[in-house]
Design an enzyme around this catalytic site. Structure first.
Site, PDB file in Angstrom:
ATOM      1  N   HIS A 108       0.928  -1.332   0.016  1.00 11.71           N
ATOM      2  CA  HIS A 108      -0.226  -0.044   0.114  1.00 11.71           C
ATOM      3  C   HIS A 108       0.971   1.322  -0.046  1.00 11.71           C
ATOM      4  O   HIS A 108       1.872   1.461   0.576  1.00 11.71           O
ATOM      5  CB  HIS A 108      -1.045   0.173   1.254  1.00 11.71           C
ATOM      6  CG  HIS A 108      -2.213  -0.820   1.139  1.00 11.71           C
ATOM      7  ND1 HIS A 108      -3.165  -0.419   0.643  1.00 11.71           N
ATOM      8  CD2 HIS A 108      -2.574  -1.970   1.199  1.00 11.71           C
ATOM      9  CE1 HIS A 108      -4.468  -1.133   0.470  1.00 11.71           C
ATOM     10  NE2 HIS A 108      -3.615  -2.205   0.799  1.00 11.71           N
ATOM     11  N   PRO A 109       0.548   2.383  -0.710  1.00 11.48           N
ATOM     12  CA  PRO A 109       1.243   3.599  -0.722  1.00 11.48           C
ATOM     13  C   PRO A 109       0.878   4.207   0.585  1.00 11.48           C
ATOM     14  O   PRO A 109      -0.046   4.383   1.142  1.00 11.48           O
ATOM     15  CB  PRO A 109       0.741   4.289  -2.037  1.00 11.48           C
ATOM     16  CG  PRO A 109      -0.865   3.945  -1.882  1.00 11.48           C
ATOM     17  CD  PRO A 109      -0.611   2.496  -1.714  1.00 11.48           C
ATOM     18  N   VAL A 160      -9.995   5.350   3.223  1.00  7.23           N
ATOM     19  CA  VAL A 160     -10.086   6.599   2.908  1.00  7.23           C
ATOM     20  C   VAL A 160     -11.565   7.153   2.717  1.00  7.23           C
ATOM     21  O   VAL A 160     -12.117   7.980   3.105  1.00  7.23           O
ATOM     22  CB  VAL A 160      -9.061   7.490   2.153  1.00  7.23           C
ATOM     23  CG1 VAL A 160      -7.697   7.225   2.867  1.00  7.23           C
ATOM     24  CG2 VAL A 160      -9.112   6.880   0.789  1.00  7.23           C
ATOM     25  N   SER A 206      -6.135   3.270  -5.916  1.00  5.40           N
ATOM     26  CA  SER A 206      -5.671   4.170  -4.877  1.00  5.40           C
ATOM     27  C   SER A 206      -5.805   5.481  -5.067  1.00  5.40           C
ATOM     28  O   SER A 206      -6.212   6.359  -4.460  1.00  5.40           O
ATOM     29  CB  SER A 206      -4.219   3.859  -4.711  1.00  5.40           C
ATOM     30  OG  SER A 206      -4.287   2.578  -4.076  1.00  5.40           O
ATOM     31  N   PHE A 244       0.929   3.585   7.192  1.00  4.55           N
ATOM     32  CA  PHE A 244      -0.577   3.754   7.563  1.00  4.55           C
ATOM     33  C   PHE A 244      -1.411   3.386   6.683  1.00  4.55           C
ATOM     34  O   PHE A 244      -1.663   3.822   5.567  1.00  4.55           O
ATOM     35  CB  PHE A 244      -0.453   5.013   8.214  1.00  4.55           C
ATOM     36  CG  PHE A 244      -1.989   5.680   8.781  1.00  4.55           C
ATOM     37  CD1 PHE A 244      -2.394   5.150  10.130  1.00  4.55           C
ATOM     38  CD2 PHE A 244      -3.010   6.195   7.944  1.00  4.55           C
ATOM     39  CE1 PHE A 244      -3.479   5.328  10.611  1.00  4.55           C
ATOM     40  CE2 PHE A 244      -4.121   6.523   8.572  1.00  4.55           C
ATOM     41  CZ  PHE A 244      -4.475   6.071   9.672  1.00  4.55           C
ATOM     42  N   ALA A 271      -8.057   7.218  -6.868  1.00  7.72           N
ATOM     43  CA  ALA A 271      -9.366   7.635  -6.857  1.00  7.72           C
ATOM     44  C   ALA A 271     -10.018   7.802  -5.445  1.00  7.72           C
ATOM     45  O   ALA A 271     -10.518   8.625  -4.880  1.00  7.72           O
ATOM     46  CB  ALA A 271     -10.527   6.784  -7.752  1.00  7.72           C
ATOM     47  N   GLU A 272      -9.389   6.552  -4.524  1.00  5.05           N
ATOM     48  CA  GLU A 272      -9.762   6.837  -3.142  1.00  5.05           C
ATOM     49  C   GLU A 272      -9.253   7.875  -2.404  1.00  5.05           C
ATOM     50  O   GLU A 272      -9.932   8.444  -1.591  1.00  5.05           O
ATOM     51  CB  GLU A 272      -9.321   5.361  -2.788  1.00  5.05           C
ATOM     52  CG  GLU A 272     -10.285   3.997  -3.121  1.00  5.05           C
ATOM     53  CD  GLU A 272      -9.364   2.843  -2.798  1.00  5.05           C
ATOM     54  OE1 GLU A 272      -9.961   1.873  -3.276  1.00  5.05           O
ATOM     55  OE2 GLU A 272      -8.118   2.870  -2.499  1.00  5.05           O
ATOM     56  N   GLN A 273      -8.003   8.081  -2.676  1.00  3.70           N
ATOM     57  CA  GLN A 273      -7.328   9.340  -1.821  1.00  3.70           C
ATOM     58  C   GLN A 273      -7.968  10.362  -2.486  1.00  3.70           C
ATOM     59  O   GLN A 273      -8.082  11.577  -1.345  1.00  3.70           O
ATOM     60  CB  GLN A 273      -5.746   9.328  -2.159  1.00  3.70           C
ATOM     61  CG  GLN A 273      -5.107   8.126  -1.529  1.00  3.70           C
ATOM     62  CD  GLN A 273      -3.417   8.486  -1.507  1.00  3.70           C
ATOM     63  OE1 GLN A 273      -3.073   9.493  -1.409  1.00  3.70           O
ATOM     64  NE2 GLN A 273      -2.616   7.250  -1.244  1.00  3.70           N
TER      65      GLN A 273
END
Length: 470
Positions: A370-371, A426, A387, A422, A389-391
């Site tokens: 995960h980033p 989101v 990721s 972490f 789009a989620e962020q």
């Protein structure tokens, strides 16, 4: 690659929120009165069978008589044709109630006067198979041939081919074989729902109208069963009242001429009909009418189903649900998947099982894939599409300089302490909530954070699957 075994039974159906039935006239319950016409189609030496009938009569504990006619059994079946049918005919015609006949083709052929009465009353005459016999051990080719002959004879006798089917004493192949003919608007050899539903058999989209073995007078001839007509009538009343309160359901009532046609038994049916008339909210309909209504309101729409996908398609579609970890989908494909896994919840369970049963090092690898939130990969636009789009959904793609600095400092401190980024779903939080959770969780011990991060990874996968599957 060899396709793993798939589990065919469907435990999900319409799920927690069934589609709106929208029965005509705002009715709360669709009632299907089904009269099974089997008299003259049962096991009997006169019909070319090797033994007498032993099923569904008033003879307690009846057994087949190999090579012999059972005069009492034949006489009871004869009552259904000679007296019971006409008692029911007077009741239903007098109240102008629509009826679906489950007609055994050979029985219909031996009862032309009753068939004429059914036709004159406008009743739907569906097929109940060629003969009223067990099909459980019947070879597939033989059953297929009997289905074809039942349709041929039914059409010859009634003048119209059947548009509905119910075998009753069926085999594991019956529903598939009847669906594959493409001849029937509905098939009823299931007992698994209170509403119609669609099933796919090859290129055939088949509407299924589940039937009943409990709201059924057959329990006058089985144990545990009905003793008085009032037992049966009260059960039907309770079933109707429950479905009436729920709304948008279907109630099938199974009847047999030689059973409910007896005077002491029919009294319970009459009480039920009186109760429904007084309470209201019922749509009495043939099964064909219910099928036509459902097909118009809820036409079938095919979709890709994970449990039916080949390996490459499955991994391509779902390999990214856990970040940069296609091995989870690869292993999940080998599980015993079935219709229950064709939804977001079901497939998530299969993928999560693989993740949970993996070694700690493998799960750690997923966490490390995960980033960082709002980290260097995001700045460089090198996140996966999911990721990214989620962020963006939480505004992490539009941080102020101070916010970005805070995230980067927290990222560094978290990874230095725990050894993995972490991770938080989101889409469940806004930017302020994410920052607060970041600061709170930074103080946790690593074991707590490992478990928390794994749970968040599963949550992220669930959200991603929710975008793809119903």
């Amino acid at each position: 690659m060899t396709h793993p075994p798939r589990y065919p039974r469907d435990f999900t159906g319409h799920g927690a929120t069934p589609p709106a039935a929208d029965w005509p006239g705002g009715a709360r319950v669709a009632i299907s009165l089904v009269l099974n016409y089997e008299e003259g189609g049962e096991n009997c030496l006169l019909h070319g069978d090797a033994q007498s009938e032993a099923f569904l009569s008033d003879i307690a504990g009846a057994q087949p008589w190999p090579g012999k006619r059972h005069w009492n059994m034949e006489s009871i079946y004869d009552y259904g044709a000679r007296a019971g049918f006409w008692r029911l005919h007077r009741l239903f015609v007098g109240r102008e109630l629509p009826v679906t006949i489950y007609g055994v083709a050979t029985a219909l052929a031996r009862n032309p006067v009753q068939v004429a009465a059914m036709t004159d009353a406008g009743w739907e005459i569906a097929s109940h198979g060629l003969k009223w016999v067990e099909h459980r051990d019947m070879p597939e080719d033989e059953e297929r041939a009997q289905i074809a002959e039942a349709v041929r004879l039914h059409t010859e006798v009634t003048g119209t081919p059947p548009s509905g089917w119910y075998t009753g004493r069926c085999s594991q192949n019956t529903v598939r074989l009847t669906a594959e003919t493409g001849l029937f608007d509905w098939i009823s050899d299931t007992y698994d729902d209170d509403l119609p539903y669609w099933a796919e058999f090859g290129d055939r989209d088949q509407l299924i109208l589940p039937y009943t073995l409990e709201a059924n007078d057959m329990r006058f001839a089985t144990a545990p069963g009905w003793v008085t007509g009032q037992d049966f009538g009260q059960y039907l009343i309770d079933a109707f009242d429950t479905l009436h309160a729920e709304g948008g359901r279907m109630l099938s009532v199974g009847l047999h001429c030689r059973l409910i046609g007896r005077p002491g038994k029919i009294a319970g049916l009459i009480r039920f009909l009186d109760h429904v008339a007084q309470k209201g909210g019922a749509w009495f309909a043939t099964r064909g009418q219910i099928a036509a209504h459902w097909a118009a309101r809820h036409p079938h729409r095919r979709r890709e189903r994970p449990s039916r996908m080949d390996y490459d398609t499955f991994v391509t579609r779902f390999g990214g649900m856990f970040e940069h970890s296609p091995w989870i989908a690869e292993r999940a494909w080998a599980l015993e998947l079935g219709p229950a896994h064709d939804s977001a919840i079901g497939l998530h369970n299969a993928l999560a099982r693989i993740f949970r049963s993996a070694s700690r090092d493998e799960r750690l690898g997923v966490l490390r894939a995960h980033p960082d939130l709002a980290g260097k990969l995001a700045a460089a636009r090198r996140l996966t599409a999911d990721s990214s789009a989620e962020q963006a959904s939480a505004g992490l793609d539009a941080l102020t300089d101070d916010e970005r600095a805070s995230f980067q400092a927290l990222n560094t401190a978290y990874v230095d302490k725990h050894g993995f980024p972490f991770i938080i779903a989101v889409r469940d939080h806004d930017k302020a909530q994410i920052l607060a959770a970041f600061e709170q969780r930074l103080a946790n011990d690593t074991e707590t954070e490992f478990a928390t991060a794994c749970a968040q990874v599963e949550r992220i996968a669930a959200l991603r699957l929710g975008d793809m599957l119903p």
